[in-house]
Design a protein around this motif. Sequence first.
Motif: not given
Lengths: 316, 444
Positions: A50, A56-57, A60
Amino acid sequence: MALFSNINFEKLRSGLSKTRNKFINNLNEAFTGIELVNEDTLDEVESILISSDIGSELSESILDMARIKLKEEKDLSKDNFLKLIKHELGKVLTKNADSRSNSADEMEKYKPYVILIVGVNGAGKTTTIGKLASNFKNAGKKVIIGSADTFRAAANEQLEVWAGRAGVEIISGKMGSDPSSVAFATMEAANKMNADVVFIDTAGRLHTKNDLMHELSKIERVIKKVVDHAPNEAYLVVDGNSGQNALTQAREFSKFSQITGLIVTKLDGTAKGGMIFQICNELQIPVKYIGVGEGIDDLQDFDKQKYLDALFNEVA
Amino acid sequence: MLEDLTQKFERALKKVTGQGKLTESNISDTLREIRRVLLDADVNYKVAKDFMDDVKVKALGQEVLTSVSPGQLITKIIYDELTELMGGQQRELSINPSGTTVILLVGLQGCGKTTFAGKLAKSLSQKKRNVLLTAADVYRPAAIDQLKQLGNNINVPVFTIDGSKDVVKISQDSIAYAKANNLNTVIIDTAGRLHIDEDMMDEVSRIKQTVKPNETLFVVDSMTGQDAVNSAKAFHDRVDFDGIVLTKLDGDSRGGCALSIKAVVSKPIKYVSMGEKLDSIEVFHPDRLASRILGKGDIVSLVEKAQEQFDSKETEDLEKKFLANKFDFDDFLKQIKMIKKMGSLKSIIAMVPGLNKAMKNQEVDDKQLVKVESIIQSMTIAERKNPKLLNGGRRKRIAKGSGNSIQDVNRLIKQHGEMKKMMKMMNSKGGMSSLGNLRNIGLN
C-alpha cells in the motif's frame, strides 16, 4: 521496440535505489527471525504494498493470491513468499503484454506517426515531449512538435526551448488561441516537411473539467481531417508521485481519447509509482516510458521485468 | 419524532448485535471500512494506522447515546479527530507589519508553485499589499517567462536578473529592489526540486538562510500519494517550512496526503488552491478537508462562498421578492450575475456532495448563463417586470434580438415560471431556512 539504444538500466536502478532499498529493508525487517509466513507478516507486506501506492484493493488481492499459492507450496520461506508476490505483481503488468501500440513496424506503416500527449496539470507533459522528441530525432526520425497548450502562461516558450535542445521543428499558437487550430497547423506542416513523427502537446487539464476534456476530443477530430490515421497514439502522462487519483485520471481520459500508453514521470525520487499496477489491472493500458530526471535523455523505455527487478533487486 | 426514529433504530441495532453498545468486534468492522476510506483517499499507511488506533481508543471508551446511531457516533469522532489533526484552527500568514514581508515558496516539480505565486500575489495585492514576485526558478525552461506573464496579468512587478543562475543573489537582490521601490511584500518562486537531490536541497536551504523569509510555504499537489510523507519530511528537515499549500483541489482527489503531511511535520495547512484562474485561492479550513477525505463533499465552503459573493442588500431584496413571489426577470438577471461572481458553475457543483456525481454526464456550460443573460437583456423593461406580456410576437422579437432560437426563449420563460412555482413551495414549507442547516447534512 528497438528504437532506443539508450536504455540505461543502471540509471533507472540508481533512481529507484532509495525506493528499492527501503522496500527491501522493510521486507527483510518483516521477515527477520520469522521463518514461516504468518498473518502478521502478511499484514506487514500489505503495508509495504500500500505504501507503494498499489492501492488497498489490489494489494489485498495480490496478497490473497500469494496466500493461496503459498498453501500449495512446501517452501514457506521469505524468499519464496516474495517470489510469489513478485510473480503476482508481474502478472498484473503482463495483462498488457499484447499492447495496442507502437512497434517500430507500426511506425514504418504510418507516416506521419502522430502522438498526442495528454495529462493533468504539472504531470510533466512538456518536459516529456522534449525528451521524446530528442530520442526520436536521435533514432533518425524527422520530428515536429505542435505546442497546443495555448492556455498556460509561457507554455510555448518552454516547449520551444526543448525543441531547440532536441533540434526539431515546432509549431506554436498564440496564447488563448484555439488549441485545435495549432494542432491543425502542425499536421499540415508535418505533411509539408514529410515528417516521420508528430508530437502534439496539450494543456494540462483536470479530468473533472468536462469542457476541457471535450476540447481534447476536438483536437483529435481536427487532426484527423489532415491525417486520417491520426492520432496513432495518445499517451497519458502521470506524475509518479500521484496516488489513487491516477487511476481516476486514466479512466476519465480514456473516455475522451483512446489512451494507448502511459508515461510515468518523476520516478527518480522516492515515490514508487505503484499506481501503474492498478491502471494496468483495470484498463490494460501499457506503461511505455518512465521519466527519471530532468535531463534530455532521462526518459527510459518501460520494461516491466526490469521495473520489477529494480523494485525487488535483492530477491532472486 | 426524531427521537422516536433513533430509538427504533437503536432497538433494531440491539437486535442485530445483541447489545446496545460498541464492542471490539462490531467496531472493528466499521474501523476497517474507514481505514480503507482513508487509504483510498491517499492517507499514508502508517498515518492511517496510528489514526485508527487513536479513534479506536476513543470509540471504545464512549457509550452510545440514544440520540445517535453508532455509525454517526464513530463518524463524528473520526471527523473531529481528522479536523484536529489537520490543524484545529486555521492560521493566517505571518506578515511583518512595519518592514518587508518575504514569502518563500518551495516544493516538488509540477506541484503548482508558480501558479500559486500568481494567486497569492493577487490576493495580497487585493489586501492592499505592494507585492513583488521574484523569479528564482532558473532551471525549468521559460519558468521566468511564465511568472512574468502572470505578473503582467495581475499588475504585479516581477524581479529577475537576466542570465543569472545565482538564485541566492536573485532572491537577495529582489528584496533590496522591493525596499527601494516601496514594495512591502516579496514572493519568491523557486524551482521545483526533488527532495533527494542534495545539490538542489542545499540551494533552497541557502536561499532560506540568506533571505530569512517571514513565511516559507511548502506547496504540494493534492493528488500526491503515499510518498508525500517522505518529500514533506525532507523539505521540512532542510528548510523548516512554516505552512503547507494544497493545490489542484478543484479536481476529484480526496486530498488525504494533507493528513499524512500534517501528521509527519505538524505544520498548519494555510491555503488551498483550486483552479487555474488567479482568484481561485482559499484559506484552509480543516473541517472541510476532513469531510472531503471522508468523501462527504464540501458544502460548508459553498455556503460561505455564496455568503461572500452575494451582495447582502441585493440578497435581502431578492429574498423579499421570493417571499412576495414577485421574482421577475430583472431579479433573475441579478441572480445570474451573483452566481457568475462565485466562479464557474462547475466549481460550485463540485462542492455540493453528491451533485458532482449526479451531474457527471451532464453538460454544465457556463455559456448557458450568457445565453440567458442575452435573452433577458433583449426584453423591454415592461416585459421583464411582467412576463405575462410575452406573447408570440414579442418572443419572436426577443429571439431575433438576442440571437437565439424561439425555443430558447420559450424554455427560459418556462424555467422562470417553474422557479416561481418552486419558490412558492419553498416559502410555504419554510424551505429557505434549510440553508442554515446544510452544515449538518455533511455529517449525516
